[in-house]
Design a protein around this motif. Structure first.
Motif, PDB file in Angstrom:
ATOM      1  N   ALA A  74       4.173   9.969   9.515  1.00  6.71           N
ATOM      2  CA  ALA A  74       2.919  10.732   9.585  1.00  6.71           C
ATOM      3  C   ALA A  74       3.641  11.777  10.989  1.00  6.71           C
ATOM      4  O   ALA A  74       4.410  11.157  11.885  1.00  6.71           O
ATOM      5  N   ASP A 110       0.326  -1.784   0.273  1.00  7.64           N
ATOM      6  CA  ASP A 110       0.224   0.094   0.000  1.00  7.64           C
ATOM      7  C   ASP A 110       0.930   1.296   0.390  1.00  7.64           C
ATOM      8  O   ASP A 110       2.170   1.269   0.594  1.00  7.64           O
ATOM      9  N   THR A 111       0.544   1.996  -0.939  1.00  6.52           N
ATOM     10  CA  THR A 111       0.989   4.034  -0.490  1.00  6.52           C
ATOM     11  C   THR A 111       0.615   4.461   0.189  1.00  6.52           C
ATOM     12  O   THR A 111       0.055   4.070   1.294  1.00  6.52           O
ATOM     13  N   SER A 112       1.466   5.581   0.835  1.00  5.30           N
ATOM     14  CA  SER A 112       1.538   5.767   1.876  1.00  5.30           C
ATOM     15  C   SER A 112       2.231   7.325   1.932  1.00  5.30           C
ATOM     16  O   SER A 112       3.317   6.997   0.953  1.00  5.30           O
ATOM     17  N   SER A 120       2.312  14.202   6.752  1.00  7.06           N
ATOM     18  CA  SER A 120       3.638  13.488   6.492  1.00  7.06           C
ATOM     19  C   SER A 120       4.342  13.434   5.826  1.00  7.06           C
ATOM     20  O   SER A 120       4.527  14.762   5.448  1.00  7.06           O
ATOM     21  N   LEU A 159       6.122  10.065  -1.335  1.00  3.77           N
ATOM     22  CA  LEU A 159       5.183   8.838  -1.542  1.00  3.77           C
ATOM     23  C   LEU A 159       5.717   8.113  -1.592  1.00  3.77           C
ATOM     24  O   LEU A 159       7.165   8.115  -2.151  1.00  3.77           O
ATOM     25  N   ASP A 213       5.490   9.113   3.326  1.00  5.86           N
ATOM     26  CA  ASP A 213       6.656   8.772   4.562  1.00  5.86           C
ATOM     27  C   ASP A 213       6.345   9.678   5.784  1.00  5.86           C
ATOM     28  O   ASP A 213       6.770  10.534   5.992  1.00  5.86           O
ATOM     29  N   ASP A 216      -1.816  16.496   5.891  1.00  3.91           N
ATOM     30  CA  ASP A 216      -2.903  14.915   5.725  1.00  3.91           C
ATOM     31  C   ASP A 216      -4.702  15.316   6.670  1.00  3.91           C
ATOM     32  O   ASP A 216      -5.009  14.981   5.687  1.00  3.91           O
ATOM     33  N   ARG A 256      -1.515   7.253  -5.329  1.00  2.07           N
ATOM     34  CA  ARG A 256      -1.670   8.059  -4.179  1.00  2.07           C
ATOM     35  C   ARG A 256      -3.179   6.617  -3.979  1.00  2.07           C
ATOM     36  O   ARG A 256      -3.987   6.234  -4.149  1.00  2.07           O
ATOM     37  N   ASP A 257      -2.643   6.480  -2.401  1.00  5.91           N
ATOM     38  CA  ASP A 257      -3.626   5.418  -1.570  1.00  5.91           C
ATOM     39  C   ASP A 257      -4.437   4.184  -2.918  1.00  5.91           C
ATOM     40  O   ASP A 257      -5.345   3.377  -2.468  1.00  5.91           O
TER      41      ASP A 257
END
Length: 432
Positions: A75, A69-71, A288, A292, A73, A270, A354-355
């Motif tokens: 947070a 899963d993407t996020s 965050s 990504l 980096d 975020d 994204r997501d």
């Protein structure tokens, strides 16, 4: 009664016909009768033959493939220390939007008309810093100022005049007036100036008195006048020192409510916890990293094959592969988190990622160009544990010893040992 010759011929013909028919029936019946041995022979499976494939020359690459899963980096929650304010901490402007980027040296928010400037550092802002302050937080501030190009003089743990000047430059670059010192400090400067002016007058008066005493004929004792002038000059020196000290203390401060240190910047917003006109109470926003990343989970055995800095690729699902790098690997219970970051992405690719749940490929090892390869199924172990393959040549099986190299995608790199020969297109046995 004796039969006629003609009757006898008819009987012979009939007997011959019956014999011929009987013989034909016997032959036909015999042809349909099979012995058990013949039947077994006819129904047995054909003799087994070897299944072979050719030896090939090709490049091999071992890789780890997983989905993650993407996020964005790292947070963090951002808090503003407002205890130093004498008025309510009302948000007056610069409220960021979700998805915007927080940049170092810029205002993240405005409270009571003053900026909250974001700086990169690990120590939180827990007190107002001003000329005369000392400590590791001062050292962090000066290191940051120096990195941003605002000269704080000697980078140490002392907040001095050079530090104050660098803070002024920081505010100017952010588009704001520098903070003013407290009222008591400015009053102290004004008082020191007035005292200095009075003492300057006292020195001038003492000088005139001494001059007049010297002008009196026969007056040789000038000790009183000289002593008064000396005392006035000493007092003036002390007043000048006091004014310099007052001015130093009244140098540009750094209020605790106007700076937030975040471990790294820039970062992506975020969530925003405040609004214009509202009052700050705790966390003002969460942010965050601006970069990504994709996190995949692997077992301990796979983790041993990976390390930070390895190249990787992200599959966008439309045939596009985005170059990436393994950023870090950390343990998470019985598994390991492998964080992979794209080297660069276009705005369109960023939106696709994204997501998203993304296929990640990390090449672990590869051959140097094309090498001799056989299917892994073609390998067997000899009595001494060495590897070998069975090669079908001229209808006969030959055992060829091999050294096995990289294995990937069901194939293995092989090199014949000793004087054995193994060439491309040789047929190796993979089954029977």
């Amino acid at each position: 009664m004796t039969a006629s010759p003609k009757s006898r011929r008819r009987v012979l013909v009939g007997v011959s016909t019956i014999a011929a028919l009987s013989l034909g029936v016997g032959v036909a019946a015999g042809s349909r009768i099979t012995s058990p041995e013949d039947a077994a022979a006819k129904t047995a499976p054909p003799k087994a033959s070897q299944i072979t494939v050719p030896v090939e020359k090709k490049a091999l690459a071992s890789k780890v493939v997983a989905r993650g899963d993407t996020s964005f980096d790292g947070a963090v929650n951002i808090r503003v220390e407002t205890s130093g304010l004498t008025t309510p901490a009302v948000v007056t402007g610069k409220v960021p939007t979700v998805g915007s980027t927080l940049k170092e040296g810029k205002a993240l928010l405005e409270i009571t008309g003053r900026p909250v400037i974001g700086l990169a550092g690990v120590l939180p802002m827990y007190r107002t810093l001003a000329p005369g302050s000392k400590g590791p937080d001062v050292l962090q501030l000066e290191q940051t100022l120096d990195r941003l190009g605002f000269d704080p003089g000697t980078v140490d743990s002392k907040y001095d005049g050079n530090t104050a000047h660098a803070v002024e430059q920081l505010y100017q670059a952010a588009g704001y007036d520098a903070p003013e010192p407290g009222e008591q400090l400015t009053q102290a400067v004004d008082g020191a100036k007035k005292n200095l002016d009075q003492l300057k007058n006292a020195v001038r008066q003492a000088e005139r008195t001494l001059k007049q005493a010297k002008a009196v004929p026969g007056n040789k004792d000038l000790s009183v006048e000289k002593g008064a002038l000396s005392d006035a000059q000493d007092a003036l020196d002390e007043a000048e020192t006091a004014l310099a000290d007052a001015k130093f203390k009244a140098g540009t401060p750094l209020p605790v409510s106007e700076v937030v240190f975040v471990k790294t910047l820039p970062r992506r917003v975020d969530d925003v916890k405040v609004e214009r006109g509202g009052t700050v109470n705790g966390v003002v926003m969460s942010a965050s990293g601006a970069s990504l990343v994709v996190t995949i989970k692997v077992d301990a055995q796979t983790q041993e094959r990976l390390k930070a800095g390895m190249t990787a690729s992200l599959d966008l699902g439309d045939g596009t592969l985005v170059p990436a790098t393994v950023r870090r690997i950390s343990r998470n219970g019985d598994q390991y988190d492998v964080v992979v970051a794209p080297k660069s992405v276009t705005p369109h690719q960023l939106e696709l990622l994204r997501d998203a749940n993304v296929r990640v490929t990390i090449p672990v090892k590869s051959t140097n160009g094309k090498v001799l390869t056989v299917p892994v199924a073609a390998l067997s172990a000899g009595p001494d544990g060495s590897s070998r393959v069975e090669v079908l040549r001229n209808g006969k099986i030959e055992l060829i010893g091999v050294t096995v190299g990289l294995s990937a995608d069901g194939f293995a790199q092989v090199t014949p040992t000793g004087d054995a020969k193994l060439d491309e297109s040789d047929q190796v046995v993979v089954g029977k």
